[in-house]
Design a protein around this motif. Structure first.
Motif, PDB file in Angstrom:
ATOM      1  N   GLU A 119       0.593  -1.226   0.070  1.00 31.85           N
ATOM      2  CA  GLU A 119       0.153  -0.046  -0.074  1.00 31.85           C
ATOM      3  C   GLU A 119       0.872   1.193  -0.077  1.00 31.85           C
ATOM      4  OE1 GLU A 119      -3.639   0.673   0.090  1.00 31.85           O
ATOM      5  OE2 GLU A 119      -3.335  -1.261  -0.984  1.00 31.85           O
ATOM      6  N   ILE A 175      -0.438   5.210  -0.641  1.00 32.51           N
ATOM      7  CA  ILE A 175      -0.352   6.262   0.418  1.00 32.51           C
ATOM      8  C   ILE A 175       0.415   7.271  -0.059  1.00 32.51           C
ATOM      9  CG2 ILE A 175       0.425   6.565   2.512  1.00 32.51           C
ATOM     10  CD1 ILE A 175      -0.145   3.842   3.291  1.00 32.51           C
ATOM     11  N   GLU A 225      -1.685   9.538  -2.555  1.00 29.40           N
ATOM     12  CA  GLU A 225      -2.530  10.335  -2.132  1.00 29.40           C
ATOM     13  C   GLU A 225      -1.801  11.537  -1.328  1.00 29.40           C
ATOM     14  OE1 GLU A 225      -5.698   8.545   0.129  1.00 29.40           O
ATOM     15  OE2 GLU A 225      -6.053   6.956  -1.039  1.00 29.40           O
ATOM     16  N   PRO A 233      -4.960  11.425   3.678  1.00 32.54           N
ATOM     17  CA  PRO A 233      -3.713  10.668   3.496  1.00 32.54           C
ATOM     18  C   PRO A 233      -2.596  10.710   4.403  1.00 32.54           C
ATOM     19  CG  PRO A 233      -4.634  12.324   1.772  1.00 32.54           C
ATOM     20  CD  PRO A 233      -5.380  12.351   2.975  1.00 32.54           C
ATOM     21  N   LEU A 246      -3.229   7.950   6.770  1.00 31.82           N
ATOM     22  CA  LEU A 246      -2.689   6.617   6.293  1.00 31.82           C
ATOM     23  C   LEU A 246      -1.263   6.545   6.365  1.00 31.82           C
ATOM     24  CD1 LEU A 246      -4.963   6.296   3.045  1.00 31.82           C
ATOM     25  CD2 LEU A 246      -5.257   4.930   4.975  1.00 31.82           C
ATOM     26  N   LEU A 247      -0.593   7.433   6.372  1.00 33.09           N
ATOM     27  CA  LEU A 247       0.609   7.358   6.064  1.00 33.09           C
ATOM     28  C   LEU A 247       1.206   7.293   7.574  1.00 33.09           C
ATOM     29  CD1 LEU A 247       3.567   7.690   4.574  1.00 33.09           C
ATOM     30  CD2 LEU A 247       3.578  10.230   4.972  1.00 33.09           C
ATOM     31  N   PHE A 263       0.702   3.707   8.597  1.00 34.64           N
ATOM     32  CA  PHE A 263       1.761   2.657   7.771  1.00 34.64           C
ATOM     33  C   PHE A 263       3.274   3.025   8.527  1.00 34.64           C
ATOM     34  CE2 PHE A 263       5.168   2.185   4.699  1.00 34.64           C
ATOM     35  CZ  PHE A 263       4.741   1.071   4.103  1.00 34.64           C
TER      36      PHE A 263
END
Length: 573
Positions: free
Chosen positions: A327, A331, A334, A424, A427-428, A431
């Motif tokens: 992913e 990421i 985005e 975004p 998500l980062l 992650f």
């Protein structure tokens, strides 16, 4: 960044809806030719899924050969593969993340959890599952509001709900080859059953706060209780229905096993439909059916059910950990579209990773001190916990499946059609937290456990001693039954005499000592049984080449040999 811009993007998810619309259009126009675009999409999706399964299997095999914890290797492997030119991006539909992955993972964990261990460590499990999750989410929320520009308190709690629950699969996988007390593993597994529910409830209300713009603490507290109670009620209710089906209907073997796969999805969907916690429903229903499994399933069902679930859970965990790495390009894309500085965003992620690690460590040590103090006034499982076990528990806070699923399930837009704020960046950060905790804590946890050497908190026999005692007592019970009811038939019945002799031989071997003479007896016995099995295998292979032997009969004989060799590989000593 341009490395990812020219690759095709594959979206896996709500293709069924497109299929329904296409079918409806066909009925209206009376044209039944297949839609070429839909067929192409299906072919690409199937090929992509097969490629993902093959990649995950190869990475897991390589991890086993290199003696690296599988979850860590899958994440790093997926990350490296995502950087290769030409690798397609995989975008999962957020609405399907929880539905596809979570129910079977939670159900399997609940099924194999020990209710006795959960009850023994109930206080520390509940404190870690609820207290630590809420504390971590709160710390993350206020830190994010303080550090990250434009972050509201609702967004902060949303991020806290995402990254607060640790992943027990990763922790137990890392600790598998380390001599860690059973109590520590039991606490980790018990915590993982409930902390997912606590974090996802926080996530749900924070998401509602972002979408509505209101954050009513009193309403959240009341809803927290109602969501939990509805989840428990639905889980036990659905489990009761399946209990009746198993108990009163003469189900075929494969249908019974299929029901174990259907049950968690029904629990989850029904609880969510009634505005309860699907996670709590699956956990409570799975625990209930697990405690009744000895009444519901026979030996064949248990053997095949265990094999099926072991494969399913391996595939799901493998796919999810691989997707964590894959992913990254999505990421980053985005993040680029929203003009976030990558270095600053990575800094936020590292800060949150350090925060959740420190909060868990401090909380674990504080819980040890609090337990010692509380033990003076109430009954606790163990009063003097010490610092060694809490250090290992505190460092075993790797994030994984649930955090990824929660982050990906954040909607793309708000109900009014506006882009979801800071998605975004959410998500980062998620992650980075997953990657840092998995790699840093996962690689160092075995070394820490060996250095700290945590002690077992309660008196417990070693596992191999327990196995030997159980086998011995079972054989003694069988021999007593034989002597009590069939003693007069042993003398004139060679089959009964052989049965008694085999029971007595097992008990004789179980009582052997570690003297050189006894070890030689066992060594000779093991060598002989291995050669006999090899002779049977060779003869079965020869018979398989003859035309007069049916393949189905040969396969049954081979299965019987497999069971015999399984017993041989788990010796009586």
């Amino acid at each position: 960044m341009t490395l990812f811009s020219s690759r095709p993007t594959h979206r896996i998810g709500l293709i069924g809806q497109n299929a329904v619309q296409t079918a409806s259009q066909k009925r209206q126009t009376r044209v039944y030719a297949p839609n070429p675009q839909y067929v192409l999409l299906m072919h690409e999706t199937v090929l992509l899924a097969l490629g993902l399964l093959l990649t995950m299997s190869l990475l897991a095999t390589l991890a086993h050969r290199l003696r690296v914890p599988t979850p860590i290797f899958l994440v790093v492997g997926g990350l490296l593969i995502s950087l290769l030119p030409g690798v397609p991006r995989i975008v999962l539909e957020p609405d399907l993340i929880f539905l596809v992955f979570l129910p079977p993972l939670l159900y399997e964990a609940a099924w194999f959890a020990s209710w006795r261990e959960l009850w023994r460590w109930r206080r520390i499990v509940l404190v870690l599952a609820f207290g630590l999750v809420i504390l971590t989410a709160t710390a993350v929320a206020y830190t994010a509001v303080w550090v990250i520009p434009g972050f509201t308190l609702a967004l902060g709690f949303l991020l806290g709900g995402i990254i607060s629950p640790p992943d027990a699969v990763a922790a137990t996988s890392v600790l598998r080859d380390v001599d860690v007390p059973k109590s520590s593993v039991s606490i980790l597994e018990g915590e993982s059953l409930i902390n997912d529910a606590a974090s996802l409830i926080v996530f749900r209300f924070a998401l509602s706060g972002v979408e509505t713009g209101t954050f009513d603490w009193q309403a959240i507290a009341l809803s927290f209780v109602s969501v939990t109670l509805i989840g428990v009620a639905v889980g036990l209710g659905v489990a009761g229905v399946f209990y009746c089906l198993y108990r009163w209907l003469n189900l075929q073997l494969r249908i019974s096993i299929l029901f174990t796969f259907i049950a968690p999805y029904i629990m989850y969907l029904l609880a969510e439909e009634l505005h309860g916690s699907g996670v709590i429903a699956v956990v409570s229903g799975g625990l209930f059916l697990s405690t009744q499994s000895h009444q519901l399933f026979n030996h064949s069902m248990r053997l095949q059910n265990s094999s099926m679930w072991a494969t399913i859970i391996f595939v799901i965990n493998g796919i999810v950990f691989t997707l964590i790495g894959l992913e990254l390009p999505v990421i980053l894309d985005e993040l680029k579209q929203y003009s976030y500085p990558l270095s600053t965003s990575l800094g936020y992620g590292l800060l949150m990773a350090a925060l959740v690690i420190v909060v868990r460590l401090v909380f674990s040590l504080f819980a040890s001190v609090f337990t010692d103090i509380a033990g003076r006034f109430i009954t606790v499982a163990v009063r003097n916990v010490g610092w060694r076990g809490p250090i290992v528990l505190g460092w075993a806070g790797m994030r994984g499946v649930v955090s990824l699923a929660a982050a990906l399930s954040v909607p793309l837009t708000l109900p009014n059609g506006v882009d979801f704020p800071q998605r975004p960046l959410l998500l980062l950060i998620t992650f980075v937290v997953i990657l840092v905790t998995l790699v840093l804590q996962g690689l160092t946890l075995p070394m820490l456990a060996r250095w700290v050497r945590p002690q077992e908190l309660i008196d417990r026999l070693p596992e191999d001693v327990q196995e030997k005692l159980i086998k011995q007592q079972l054989q003694e019970a069988a021999l007593r039954e034989l002597n009590q009811h069939y003693q007069d038939k042993v003398a004139d019945n060679p089959l009964m005499a052989d049965l008694k002799r085999r029971l007595e031989t097992f008990l004789f071997a179980a009582k052997l000592t570690n003297s050189p003479e006894d070890r030689q007896l066992l060594t000779t016995y093991k060598e002989a049984t291995e050669r006999l099995h090899q002779a049977k295998r060779a003869e079965l292979t020869r018979l398989g080449k003859e035309q007069k032997m049916d393949k189905e009969v040969l396969m049954k004989a081979e299965a019987q040999l497999d069971l015999e060799e399984e017993k041989r590989d788990h010796p009586i000593r």
